[in-house]
Design an enzyme around this catalytic site. Structure first.
Site, PDB file in Angstrom:
ATOM      1  N   LYS A 128       2.320  -2.582   6.459  1.00  0.00           N
ATOM      2  CA  LYS A 128       2.861  -2.517   5.175  1.00  0.00           C
ATOM      3  C   LYS A 128       3.905  -2.190   4.764  1.00  0.00           C
ATOM      4  O   LYS A 128       4.944  -2.561   3.926  1.00  0.00           O
ATOM      5  CB  LYS A 128       1.722  -1.498   4.451  1.00  0.00           C
ATOM      6  CG  LYS A 128       0.356  -2.030   4.355  1.00  0.00           C
ATOM      7  CD  LYS A 128       0.244  -3.163   3.460  1.00  0.00           C
ATOM      8  CE  LYS A 128      -1.285  -3.866   3.200  1.00  0.00           C
ATOM      9  NZ  LYS A 128      -1.493  -4.815   2.546  1.00  0.00           N
TER      10      LYS A 128
ATOM     11  N   SER B 139       0.920  -1.146   0.092  1.00  0.00           N
ATOM     12  CA  SER B 139      -0.038  -0.040   0.131  1.00  0.00           C
ATOM     13  C   SER B 139       1.027   1.307  -0.057  1.00  0.00           C
ATOM     14  O   SER B 139       1.889   1.513   0.303  1.00  0.00           O
ATOM     15  CB  SER B 139      -0.834   0.028   1.242  1.00  0.00           C
ATOM     16  OG  SER B 139      -1.389   1.139   1.283  1.00  0.00           O
TER      17      SER B 139
ATOM     18  N   TYR C 223      -1.731  -0.244  10.434  1.00  0.00           N
ATOM     19  CA  TYR C 223      -1.831  -0.535   9.098  1.00  0.00           C
ATOM     20  C   TYR C 223      -0.581  -0.171   8.351  1.00  0.00           C
ATOM     21  O   TYR C 223       0.098  -0.986   7.658  1.00  0.00           O
ATOM     22  CB  TYR C 223      -2.963  -0.172   8.396  1.00  0.00           C
ATOM     23  CG  TYR C 223      -3.279  -0.423   6.989  1.00  0.00           C
ATOM     24  CD1 TYR C 223      -3.620  -1.901   6.835  1.00  0.00           C
ATOM     25  CD2 TYR C 223      -3.097   0.463   5.940  1.00  0.00           C
ATOM     26  CE1 TYR C 223      -3.824  -1.928   5.337  1.00  0.00           C
ATOM     27  CE2 TYR C 223      -3.291   0.173   4.646  1.00  0.00           C
ATOM     28  CZ  TYR C 223      -3.701  -1.327   4.541  1.00  0.00           C
ATOM     29  OH  TYR C 223      -4.063  -1.503   3.039  1.00  0.00           O
TER      30      TYR C 223
HETATM   31  P1  NDP Z   1     -11.084  -6.206   1.083  1.00  0.00           P
HETATM   32  O1  NDP Z   1     -11.435  -5.971   2.508  1.00  0.00           O
HETATM   33  O2  NDP Z   1     -12.144  -5.432   0.122  1.00  0.00           O
HETATM   34  O3  NDP Z   1     -10.972  -7.667   0.817  1.00  0.00           O
HETATM   35  C1  NDP Z   1     -10.058  -8.320   1.527  1.00  0.00           C
HETATM   36  C2  NDP Z   1     -10.274  -9.866   1.355  1.00  0.00           C
HETATM   37  O4  NDP Z   1      -9.186 -10.549   2.211  1.00  0.00           O
HETATM   38  C3  NDP Z   1     -11.490 -10.329   1.804  1.00  0.00           C
HETATM   39  O5  NDP Z   1     -11.913 -11.378   0.741  1.00  0.00           O
HETATM   40  C4  NDP Z   1     -11.049 -11.004   3.147  1.00  0.00           C
HETATM   41  O6  NDP Z   1     -12.278 -11.944   3.567  1.00  0.00           O
HETATM   42  C5  NDP Z   1      -9.815 -11.573   2.921  1.00  0.00           C
HETATM   43  N1  NDP Z   1      -9.354 -11.722   4.286  1.00  0.00           N
HETATM   44  C6  NDP Z   1      -9.088 -10.872   5.101  1.00  0.00           C
HETATM   45  N2  NDP Z   1      -8.401 -11.597   6.232  1.00  0.00           N
HETATM   46  C7  NDP Z   1      -8.197 -13.092   5.885  1.00  0.00           C
HETATM   47  C8  NDP Z   1      -7.788 -14.253   6.625  1.00  0.00           C
HETATM   48  N3  NDP Z   1      -7.316 -13.895   7.764  1.00  0.00           N
HETATM   49  N4  NDP Z   1      -7.908 -15.156   6.001  1.00  0.00           N
HETATM   50  C9  NDP Z   1      -8.477 -15.234   4.489  1.00  0.00           C
HETATM   51  N5  NDP Z   1      -8.931 -14.398   4.031  1.00  0.00           N
HETATM   52  C10 NDP Z   1      -8.824 -13.074   4.651  1.00  0.00           C
HETATM   53  O7  NDP Z   1      -9.974  -5.603   0.663  1.00  0.00           O
HETATM   54  P2  NDP Z   1      -9.121  -4.794  -0.645  1.00  0.00           P
HETATM   55  O8  NDP Z   1      -9.399  -5.442  -1.654  1.00  0.00           O
HETATM   56  O9  NDP Z   1      -9.637  -3.371  -0.529  1.00  0.00           O
HETATM   57  O10 NDP Z   1      -7.404  -4.850  -0.181  1.00  0.00           O
HETATM   58  C11 NDP Z   1      -6.712  -5.883  -0.998  1.00  0.00           C
HETATM   59  C12 NDP Z   1      -5.290  -5.834  -0.732  1.00  0.00           C
HETATM   60  O11 NDP Z   1      -5.090  -4.349  -1.097  1.00  0.00           O
HETATM   61  C13 NDP Z   1      -4.792  -5.662   0.914  1.00  0.00           C
HETATM   62  O12 NDP Z   1      -3.891  -6.086   1.087  1.00  0.00           O
HETATM   63  C14 NDP Z   1      -5.009  -4.067   1.151  1.00  0.00           C
HETATM   64  O13 NDP Z   1      -4.313  -3.833   2.248  1.00  0.00           O
HETATM   65  C15 NDP Z   1      -4.461  -3.498  -0.173  1.00  0.00           C
HETATM   66  N6  NDP Z   1      -4.692  -2.218  -0.475  1.00  0.00           N
HETATM   67  C16 NDP Z   1      -6.020  -1.682  -0.371  1.00  0.00           C
HETATM   68  C17 NDP Z   1      -6.274  -0.459  -0.572  1.00  0.00           C
HETATM   69  C18 NDP Z   1      -7.800   0.133  -0.814  1.00  0.00           C
HETATM   70  O14 NDP Z   1      -8.094   1.521  -0.637  1.00  0.00           O
HETATM   71  N7  NDP Z   1      -8.610  -0.648  -0.705  1.00  0.00           N
HETATM   72  C19 NDP Z   1      -5.418   0.443  -0.893  1.00  0.00           C
HETATM   73  C20 NDP Z   1      -3.989  -0.131  -0.799  1.00  0.00           C
HETATM   74  C21 NDP Z   1      -3.782  -1.414  -0.478  1.00  0.00           C
HETATM   75  P3  NDP Z   1     -13.336 -11.728   4.600  1.00  0.00           P
HETATM   76  O15 NDP Z   1     -13.921 -10.525   3.943  1.00  0.00           O
HETATM   77  O16 NDP Z   1     -13.967 -13.209   4.716  1.00  0.00           O
HETATM   78  O17 NDP Z   1     -12.550 -11.011   5.895  1.00  0.00           O
END
Ligand code: NDP
Length: 242
Positions: free
Chosen positions: A154, A137, A150
């Site tokens: 990262k 991120s 967070y």
């Molecule tokens: P979301 O919260 O929309 O999706 C995250 C996914 O990861 C969900 O399906 C969630 O499942 C799964 N997940 C979380 N914890 C676990 C776990 N313990 N075991 C298995 N699965 C898990 O996130 P984003 O799509 O927004 O983010 C994706 C990546 O991008 C992340 O690494 C985030 O840090 C990074 N990012 C996002 C930004 C943003 O603005 N959105 C900006 C910069 C980076 P469940 O819902 O069941 O928990």
């Protein structure tokens, strides 16, 4: 240019929602055999309705033993890995709690390390090389209010990525990260739904708007596909690795 991952097996963590889900679907459309890992069964069910060829793995990546078990078979023979699953909880620095610290580091850093170990051991044993992309991120580089833990996870993930690139390079395993700004997924909405807050961020983005998740998907797929990628690419790796 047509991107084809035909004959490749890809594993995507956090594939139930947001960027991970978009990535799993895009990789499947590009011909990869996709293993989608997440912890909410309903998300996997709906993903399979959208793309029946995807292989679902339902596990909480925060559980080391359960992950080992779940990926014992599915984690072998993987050519492309996307460590995308992450957890975000907003707390002002003075109110950070130990449980939130532990949960965040457990998913955002330790699980990425663990899944990478499982997959990279297989790549090394097969001698086929491979490509790993960690979804980091902008928060690894910039201090964001209420994002203490967070941001720290990262930052740690970026350094983990660099050392992985260094140590796995000799096995022809490329390791890179993408560092998106805000993407309006469930996680993005958590921090940036408030228009006032959003403005502080969009005013610093040259195009004045947030990215769609497809932007992040396209960038990380380009890293998976080619030598292009900041840490492992012979053209750009200096000064990241020594
Ligand atoms: P979301 O919260 O929309 O999706 C995250 C996914 O990861 C969900 O399906 C969630 O499942 C799964 N997940 C979380 N914890 C676990 C776990 N313990 N075991 C298995 N699965 C898990 O996130 P984003 O799509 O927004 O983010 C994706 C990546 O991008 C992340 O690494 C985030 O840090 C990074 N990012 C996002 C930004 C943003 O603005 N959105 C900006 C910069 C980076 P469940 O819902 O069941 O928990």
């Amino acid at each position: 240019m047509e991107i084809s991952f035909a004959g490749k097996r890809a594993l995507v963590t956090g594939a139930g929602k947001g960027i991970g889900r978009g990535t799993a679907l895009a990789l499947a459309r590009c011909g990869a055999e996709v293993v989608a890992v997440t912890r909410t069964r309903a998300d996997l069910d709906s993903l399979l309705l959208e793309c029946p060829s995807i292989r679902p793995v339902c596990v909480d990546l925060g559980d080391w033993g359960a992950t080992e078990e779940a990926l014992r078979e599915a984690g072998g023979n993987v050519d492309l890995l996307v460590n995308n699953a992450a957890y975000a909880m907003l707390q002002p620095f003075l109110e950070v709690t130990p449980d939130q610290f532990d949960i965040s580091f457990n998913i955002n850093v330790k699980a990425a390390l663990h899944v990478s170990q499982i997959v990279a051991r297989g790549m090394k044993a097969r001698g086929t090389g491979g490509s790993i992309v960690n979804i980091s991120s902008q928060a690894s580089q910039c201090a964001l209010r209420d994002h203490t833990v967070y941001c720290a996870t990262k930052g740690a993930l970026d350094m983990l990525t660099k050392v992985m690139a260094l140590e796995l390079g000799p096995y022809q395993i490329r390791v890179n990260s993408v560092n998106p700004t805000v993407v309006m997924t469930e996680m993005g909405r958590l921090g940036w739904s408030d228009p006032g807050k959003a403005k502080t961020m969009t005013s610093r983005i040259p195009l004045g708007r947030f990215a769609g998740h497809i932007h992040a998907v396209l960038l990380l797929i380009s890293y998976l596909y080619s030598a292009f990628g900041k840490y492992s690419d012979p053209l750009t790796c200096f000064p990241f690795c020594y």
